[in-house]
Design an enzyme around this catalytic site. Structure first.
Site, PDB file in Angstrom:
ATOM      1  N   HIS A   1      -6.321  -7.198  -0.780  1.00  0.00           N
ATOM      2  CA  HIS A   1      -6.492  -5.756  -1.012  1.00  0.00           C
ATOM      3  C   HIS A   1      -5.648  -5.298  -2.198  1.00  0.00           C
ATOM      4  O   HIS A   1      -4.547  -5.796  -2.421  1.00  0.00           O
ATOM      5  CB  HIS A   1      -6.063  -4.976   0.241  1.00  0.00           C
ATOM      6  CG  HIS A   1      -6.783  -5.384   1.485  1.00  0.00           C
ATOM      7  ND1 HIS A   1      -6.256  -6.302   2.383  1.00  0.00           N
ATOM      8  CD2 HIS A   1      -7.990  -5.019   1.982  1.00  0.00           C
ATOM      9  CE1 HIS A   1      -7.105  -6.477   3.387  1.00  0.00           C
ATOM     10  NE2 HIS A   1      -8.164  -5.708   3.169  1.00  0.00           N
TER      11      HIS A   1
ATOM     12  N   ASP B   1      -2.541 -10.399  -2.715  1.00  0.00           N
ATOM     13  CA  ASP B   1      -3.193  -9.983  -1.466  1.00  0.00           C
ATOM     14  C   ASP B   1      -4.665  -9.657  -1.761  1.00  0.00           C
ATOM     15  O   ASP B   1      -5.007  -9.227  -2.862  1.00  0.00           O
ATOM     16  CB  ASP B   1      -2.477  -8.741  -0.908  1.00  0.00           C
ATOM     17  CG  ASP B   1      -2.945  -8.353   0.487  1.00  0.00           C
ATOM     18  OD1 ASP B   1      -2.254  -8.703   1.459  1.00  0.00           O
ATOM     19  OD2 ASP B   1      -4.012  -7.689   0.603  1.00  0.00           O
TER      20      ASP B   1
ATOM     21  N   ASP C   1      -4.659 -12.966   3.010  1.00  0.00           N
ATOM     22  CA  ASP C   1      -5.950 -12.566   3.573  1.00  0.00           C
ATOM     23  C   ASP C   1      -7.111 -12.926   2.651  1.00  0.00           C
ATOM     24  O   ASP C   1      -8.256 -12.543   2.913  1.00  0.00           O
ATOM     25  CB  ASP C   1      -5.962 -11.070   3.952  1.00  0.00           C
ATOM     26  CG  ASP C   1      -5.237 -10.194   2.955  1.00  0.00           C
ATOM     27  OD1 ASP C   1      -4.887 -10.676   1.860  1.00  0.00           O
ATOM     28  OD2 ASP C   1      -5.031  -8.994   3.270  1.00  0.00           O
TER      29      ASP C   1
ATOM     30  N   HIS D   1       0.821  -1.234   0.000  1.00  0.00           N
ATOM     31  CA  HIS D   1       0.000   0.000   0.000  1.00  0.00           C
ATOM     32  C   HIS D   1       0.847   1.272   0.000  1.00  0.00           C
ATOM     33  O   HIS D   1       0.317   2.360  -0.174  1.00  0.00           O
ATOM     34  CB  HIS D   1      -0.940   0.031   1.204  1.00  0.00           C
ATOM     35  CG  HIS D   1      -1.995  -1.022   1.171  1.00  0.00           C
ATOM     36  ND1 HIS D   1      -2.931  -1.107   0.164  1.00  0.00           N
ATOM     37  CD2 HIS D   1      -2.256  -2.053   2.014  1.00  0.00           C
ATOM     38  CE1 HIS D   1      -3.738  -2.135   0.398  1.00  0.00           C
ATOM     39  NE2 HIS D   1      -3.348  -2.730   1.516  1.00  0.00           N
TER      40      HIS D   1
HETATM   41  C1  OKP Z   1      -3.380  -4.273   4.472  1.00  0.00           C
HETATM   42  B1  OKP Z   1      -2.993  -5.398   3.551  1.00  0.00           B
HETATM   43  C2  OKP Z   1     -11.696  -1.757   7.402  1.00  0.00           C
HETATM   44  C3  OKP Z   1     -10.423  -0.975   7.498  1.00  0.00           C
HETATM   45  C4  OKP Z   1      -9.348  -1.610   6.684  1.00  0.00           C
HETATM   46  C5  OKP Z   1      -6.907  -1.543   6.669  1.00  0.00           C
HETATM   47  C6  OKP Z   1      -6.603  -2.795   5.919  1.00  0.00           C
HETATM   48  C7  OKP Z   1      -5.182  -2.860   5.462  1.00  0.00           C
HETATM   49  C8  OKP Z   1      -4.846  -4.102   4.700  1.00  0.00           C
HETATM   50  N1  OKP Z   1     -12.706  -1.183   8.273  1.00  0.00           N
HETATM   51  N2  OKP Z   1      -8.146  -1.561   7.397  1.00  0.00           N
HETATM   52  O1  OKP Z   1      -3.297  -5.236   2.204  1.00  0.00           O
HETATM   53  O2  OKP Z   1      -3.360  -6.710   3.979  1.00  0.00           O
HETATM   54 ZN    ZN Z   2      -4.463  -7.264   2.402  1.00  0.00          ZN
END
Ligand code: OKP
Ligand code: ZN
Length: 343
Positions: A198, A196, A285, A161
């Site tokens: 995300h 990932d 994840d 990120h």
């Molecule tokens: C990081 B990685 C949800 C908030 C999300 C941040 C997630 C970061 C993910 N209410 N919080 O890509 O695993």
């Molecule tokens: Zn993630």
């Protein structure tokens, strides 16, 4: 396979994050890396080693110098303003639309300028841990470059990120992007595949206007999922980079059958690019029981993921990204690596 690990990661011992409603216990905790280490050791997946020190040079090839300077002493500045009892520094104000994009001099302004969420506290040990995560990744990259070997950077904090001058999503330095630049500087052609849950917004942004590094990401549709503001299918790259970014957003509930099809598309694009090295941003994840994600991959599916990656028949550098189910993280990570190694 070489596995590069350092206990320094624990210096970034996050306790809390804000989910937008209330402070909650952090998800991105040291136990994640320890569980992965324990499982990889138990299953003898590789030879463990400690990272070499690469200094700040390779980081400065990707990240903004002022951003690096900010990260180095952000915690001290935050404590100087808000009190010695503060153990985690969070931003509280952001330069949103129609506000000027300038950091100013006050630490609260500077922090909001460089950060994009409330999930990513800076602690006393954050700088040291983030630096050594880069060292782990570059040490692993060295093995892949020299020996054409497979290597796993078992590191945290994660990186995908983080952009040139932006941190968030538990990420500070973009480990995979720094390795990609480092390998490119050494004449290697690099593709990054981000699996990932995300979207890897930082990685995408870093290479968005370039054709020399291909970026491909399979992730939850940003219309419904974090990081919300990047990761749509129509983001294909810009200028010289047009056609060198591929986003494959998928719906909630995606299972292996659906995932495998996107993976096939991603791998065909990677293969067509003809990389010398493939960097896999290995977020776990996507697991069905992940506490912050909504895909439905199961433990056995990660053997298939690894095996599918092996079919590329190219040297792979794995970097550890997300994955927050502490019971399963070691197992699913090891399954993916084992599926790859037993090709
Ligand atoms: C990081 B990685 C949800 C908030 C999300 C941040 C997630 C970061 C993910 N209410 N919080 O890509 O695993
Ligand atoms: Zn993630």
């Amino acid at each position: 396979m070489k596995i590069v690990y350092t206990p320094t990661h624990a210096a970034h011992g996050v306790k809390s994050e804000f989910d937008g409603v209330r402070p909650i216990p952090a998800y991105e905790v040291p136990l994640r890396a320890e569980n992965v280490r324990t499982e990889c050791e138990a299953r003898k997946l590789g030879v463990f080693e400690r990272p070499r020190d690469f200094g700040l040079g390779p980081i400065a090839r990707v990240h903004d110098e002022a951003f690096m300077g900010f990260l180095r002493n952000a915690f001290q500045r935050f404590q100087a303003k808000h009190g010695r009892d503060v153990v985690e520094a969070f931003p509280s104000s952001w330069p949103a639309r129609r506000l000027r994009q300038i950091p100013g001099q006050d630490i609260d302004g500077v922090m909001g300028y460089y950060c994009f969420d409330t999930a990513t506290p800076i602690l006393d040990g954050t700088w040291a841990a983030a630096l050594d995560a880069v060292n782990c990744t570059l040490t692993a990259a060295g093995h892949v470059a020299d020996a054409g070997d497979t290597a796993f950077a078992l590191c945290r904090p994660p990186g995908h990120h983080a952009a040139q001058d932006l941190y968030g999503g538990y990420c500070f330095f973009n480990n995979a992007a720094i390795a990609a630049q480092w390998l490119t500087d050494r004449g290697r052609r690099v593709a990054i595949l981000d699996v990932d849950y995300h979207h890897g917004n930082g990685t995408q942004e870093i290479f968005y206007r370039r054709s020399d590094v291909l970026t491909v990401s399979i992730h939850a549709d940003p219309a419904w999922a974090y990081p919300h503001f990047l990761g749509y299918a129509d983001e294909a790259g810009e200028g010289a980079g047009e056609g060198f970014n591929l986003n494959l957003p998928l719906p909630f509930g995606t299972d292996w059958q659906v995932y495998e099809q996107a993976l096939g598309v991603a791998l065909a694009r990677v293969d067509a690019f003809g990389p010398d090295v493939v960097i896999v941003a290995l977020g776990l994840d996507t697991y069905a029981e992940d506490p912050i994600a909504k895909f439905r991959l199961y433990k056995d599916d990660y053997f298939k993921l690894g095996a599918r990656l092996a079919r590329l028949k190219r040297p792979v550098l794995f970097t550890m990204e997300g994955g927050y189910n502490l019971e399963a993280l070691g197992i699913v990570t090891a399954n993916a690596l084992e599926g790859f190694l037993n090709r």
